[in-house]
Design a protein around this motif. Structure first.
Motif, PDB file in Angstrom:
ATOM      1  N   ILE A  27      -7.033  -0.727  -3.334  1.00 17.61           N
ATOM      2  CA  ILE A  27      -5.759   0.117  -3.055  1.00 17.61           C
ATOM      3  C   ILE A  27      -5.261   0.294  -4.322  1.00 17.61           C
ATOM      4  CG2 ILE A  27      -4.203   1.617  -1.808  1.00 17.61           C
ATOM      5  CD1 ILE A  27      -5.882   1.108   0.675  1.00 17.61           C
ATOM      6  N   TYR A  32      -8.839   8.672  -5.764  1.00 14.17           N
ATOM      7  CA  TYR A  32      -7.490   7.231  -5.348  1.00 14.17           C
ATOM      8  C   TYR A  32      -7.880   7.117  -3.079  1.00 14.17           C
ATOM      9  CZ  TYR A  32      -3.124   5.270  -2.942  1.00 14.17           C
ATOM     10  OH  TYR A  32      -3.004   4.527  -2.487  1.00 14.17           O
ATOM     11  N   VAL A  56       0.573  -1.216  -0.155  1.00 12.87           N
ATOM     12  CA  VAL A  56      -0.546  -0.043  -0.348  1.00 12.87           C
ATOM     13  C   VAL A  56       1.075   1.489  -0.044  1.00 12.87           C
ATOM     14  CG1 VAL A  56      -1.425   1.380   1.596  1.00 12.87           C
ATOM     15  CG2 VAL A  56      -2.128  -1.313   1.551  1.00 12.87           C
ATOM     16  N   VAL A 101      -8.566   4.564  -0.529  1.00 15.87           N
ATOM     17  CA  VAL A 101      -8.521   3.894   0.606  1.00 15.87           C
ATOM     18  C   VAL A 101      -9.553   4.283   1.594  1.00 15.87           C
ATOM     19  CG1 VAL A 101      -6.695   4.872   2.180  1.00 15.87           C
ATOM     20  CG2 VAL A 101      -6.488   5.047  -0.494  1.00 15.87           C
ATOM     21  N   GLY A 131       0.662   4.160  -2.588  1.00 13.97           N
ATOM     22  CA  GLY A 131       0.662   5.612  -2.437  1.00 13.97           C
ATOM     23  C   GLY A 131       1.540   6.393  -3.113  1.00 13.97           C
TER      24      GLY A 131
END
Length: 364
Positions: free
Chosen positions: A133, A61, A41, A65, A45
């Motif tokens: 994600i 995005y 993750v 999340v 990110g």
């Protein structure tokens, strides 16, 4: 080798972003280790923060999340209320149990809650959240309209439907943020049931207006026109496509099953070749042109290759440390970060350094 500023001539192919994200998703699906999942993750990110634009689809995005966090919480709540097949010895508390009839044996509501079942539910929820994600990262980085242009002609109609569905959620999120900001500037509340109902109507109206505009633009561009092809070509296309998909399914099952290891790979290759042939023939029915088609350049190969490398290396290195990839919950043990799988996941950071820098971000 320094990443240039993105423009229309050097923009990264959207398929490269999806291959990269799917590689991270495959790596996440191979483990329940919360440290590795957190690393996946974090890699996704970081790349999104470094290379996403200010386009509407890039703003979704955060919604993915939040959806992942909701999935984790929901999985834990279900474990609390409905119990778990995982045996546990560390009882935390006991909930009132609802008596159920005999024909519902094996199902319970309430009862004792153990630390083992909560940890198992947390690990399972984290895996699902990591998958969501990763998909959200691809949705935030890849331009859906440009992805549609890269599809084979036979999948053009289905691709349009998928792209419209994918762009609906980001635009919906952008509308909600815009309306909440407007209400906040007017001194009106943005929380509560009443505020949600007052925001929902303008959001629905904007979605309907966009739908009408999309339909009008598609009609003006001649969407849905097909060329005349001989009946023999149409039948051959259907046979190849359907047979190829069946071969892919049977070959994938053979690779996953221990008994089908001998025929799985040849059947999978034959199915892929037949499906590709069917798609090539089916593309003759689609009358359309491509204005400035996207090129698959060196940087696109690096981005896509980094995702594929993450998936392959995590599978290979994880086989050497199966205990670290799936920490035990009975008995409870602290998860350890396996070195080689973690190093493999870090290869997913490559797009943050080789992909063109968006103009909106103004990063060096």
């Amino acid at each position: 080798m320094r990443a240039p500023e993105a423009n229309r001539s050097n923009a990264l192919h959207p398929g490269a972003w999806w291959l990269w994200a799917l590689g991270l998703a495959v790596a996440a699906s191979r483990t329940t280790n919360p440290l590795l999942l957190g690393l996946v993750v974090g890699v996704a990110g970081y790349v999104v923060a470094a290379r996403r634009t200010d386009a509407p689809w890039a703003r979704s995005y955060g919604a993915f999340v939040k959806l992942g966090l909701f999935v984790v919480a929901l999985r834990v709540v279900f474990s609390l209320l409905l119990g778990s097949p995982i045996p546990g010895f560390h009882v935390l508390f006991t909930l009132p149990e609802v008596p159920l009839p005999d024909w519902m044996q094996g199902i319970r509501i309430g009862g004792r809650v153990t630390a083992e079942q909560l940890v198992f539910a947390l690990y399972d929820g984290l895996k699902l959240a990591a998958l969501l994600i990763c998909v959200g990262a691809a949705n935030a980085l890849a331009n859906p309209a440009r992805l549609l242009k890269s599809l084979p002609g036979a999948l053009y109609e289905a691709g349009v439907a998928v792209v419209v569905a994918m762009t609906f959620a980001p635009n919906l999120v952008a509308d909600v943020v815009r309306l909440r900001t407007a209400r906040r500037l007017r001194g009106r509340p943005t929380g509560g049931v009443r505020a949600v109902l007052q925001i929902g109507l303008p959001v629905l109206e904007g979605a309907l207006e966009r739908s009408v505009a999309v339909a009008a633009s598609m009609d003006a561009r001649g969407y849905g026109r097909t060329a005349q092809v001989p009946p023999a070509v149409r039948r051959t296309t259907d046979v190849l496509t359907l047979g190829g998909l069946l071969g892919v399914c049977a070959g994938s099952y053979g690779l996953l099953a221990a008994q089908g290891a001998g025929y799985g790979l040849p059947l999978l290759v034959a199915g892929v070749l037949a499906a590709v042939g069917g798609l090539r023939l089916g593309g003759r029915r689609t009358v359309r042109t491509r204005y400035r088609p996207d090129r698959w350049g060196v940087r696109a190969w690096l981005v896509a290759g980094s995702g594929v490398a993450v998936a392959v290396l995590v599978i290979l290195t994880g086989a050497t440390v199966p205990g670290a990839m799936h920490p035990g919950v009975v008995p409870l043990e602290a998860p350890e970060l396996p070195v080689w799988p973690a190093a493999s996941v870090l290869l997913g950071l490559l797009p943050a350094f080789v992909a063109p820098v968006p103009k909106e971000s103004h990063r060096p």
